[in-house]
Write an enzyme that holds these catalytic residues in place. Structure first.
Site, PDB file in Angstrom:
ATOM      1  N   LYS A   1      -1.556  -6.931  -7.568  1.00  0.00           N
ATOM      2  CA  LYS A   1      -1.841  -8.229  -6.956  1.00  0.00           C
ATOM      3  C   LYS A   1      -3.309  -8.584  -7.240  1.00  0.00           C
ATOM      4  CE  LYS A   1      -2.447  -8.988  -2.521  1.00  0.00           C
ATOM      5  NZ  LYS A   1      -3.774  -9.645  -2.521  1.00  0.00           N
TER       6      LYS A   1
ATOM      7  N   HIS B   1       0.837  -1.207   0.000  1.00  0.00           N
ATOM      8  CA  HIS B   1       0.000   0.000   0.000  1.00  0.00           C
ATOM      9  C   HIS B   1       0.873   1.259   0.000  1.00  0.00           C
ATOM     10  CE1 HIS B   1      -2.794  -2.892   2.170  1.00  0.00           C
ATOM     11  NE2 HIS B   1      -3.574  -2.458   1.203  1.00  0.00           N
TER      12      HIS B   1
END
Ligand code: PAF
Length: 280
Positions: A149, A37
């Protein structure tokens, strides 16, 4: 870093940024933040004047109530991490703020949302589209950053953007991995010691399988990857598909796609992990 729980405060911040002529980036998250993140936030800050991050565990995208219940919630640590990388503002709303009324919208984006995760997690992508479109309406950013992802999620969100004619530019960023190859995921926090030890084999086998392309058909690669992963303790492949990067439709021969991409979901004990790999 400014922290907002309510729409009004956040929108006043956004209005001030706009008035200053700033380009606004947005990183939507469900919290339990990790280096993956933070890589999105860092890139967003390099490419824009300001970056807003949301932390919101979106109930409408969980098709399994137990998954929603056990999803890690670590807001204080998230806030410290975001502040340490220079995030401009954190938006951490309550469920009632995002959904004052039940969201009954259905987004029909066609085949990209029906395969793979769409098949195994019915309703999941509709929930993702509900929350992301709602967050886009609230934040009104110029661009939004997502990690690869969740490879299929990016395709679905691009299709949603097209459907709702959203002006927000969707930017895909590479997967961040642990040193042993495991793709960073908030769910890694839920792995047992044994699970954490065996989980890097998923990427090891996927990476090896790139060289099998020379003498295996896509179906043979699928079978071999699945068999090698299933032979390991704790690991059970839910699906592994090789699809065209843009359409996400399965291919039967390598020549079916200029960009074949492998997408996998593996249960590691009770924890559902996803990963993906390009074959080009
Ligand atoms: O990728 C995620 O973490 C979530 O699906 C998202 C995009 C933040 C929507 O809840």
């Amino acid at each position: 870093m400014n922290i907002y729980q309510h729409i009004e405060g956040l929108q006043a911040f956004v209005a001030a940024e706009r008035a200053a002529g700033h380009r606004i980036a947005f990183v939507p998250t469900m919290g339990a933040l990790h280096a993956g993140h933070l890589s999105l936030v860092k890139r967003a800050l390099q490419e824009n004047d300001c970056c807003i991050v949301s932390v919101f565990v979106n109930p409408t995208q969980f098709n399994n109530p137990r998954d929603l219940e056990t999803y890690p919630r670590t807001l204080e640590a998230d806030s410290d991490l975001l502040s340490s990388v220079g995030t401009s503002a954190l938006f951490a709303p309550e469920v009632s703020t995002i959904y004052p009324e039940p969201d009954t919208r259905h987004f029909d984006v066609g085949a990209v949302a029906e395969v793979m995760e769409g098949k195994y997690r019915p309703g999941h992508f509709n929930g993702v589209m509900q929350v992301v479109s709602r967050l886009f309406e609230i934040v009104r950013p110029d661009c939004a950053y997502f990690g690869e992802k969740d490879f299929q999620q990016i395709a679905v969100l691009r299709a949603m953007s097209h459907l709702i004619k959203s002006p927000v530019e969707i930017i895909a960023c590479p997967i961040v991995r642990e040193a042993d190859g495991l793709a960073l995921s908030s769910r890694n926090l839920l792995l047992t010691k044994e699970g954490r030890a065996v989980a890097p084999n998923i990427y090891r086998i996927l990476a090896e399988s790139r060289s099998w392309r020379q003498d295996h058909t896509p179906q043979q690669v699928i079978e071999r990857v699945t068999a090698e992963i299933n032979a390991l303790p704790e690991l059970r492949v839910e699906y592994f598909e090789i699809v065209d990067t843009d359409s996400l439709q399965p291919i039967t021969q390598w020549s079916d796609s200029p960009k074949p991409h492998g997408c996998i979901t593996v249960y590691c004990g009770e924890v559902r992990l996803i990963d993906n790999i390009p074959y080009y």
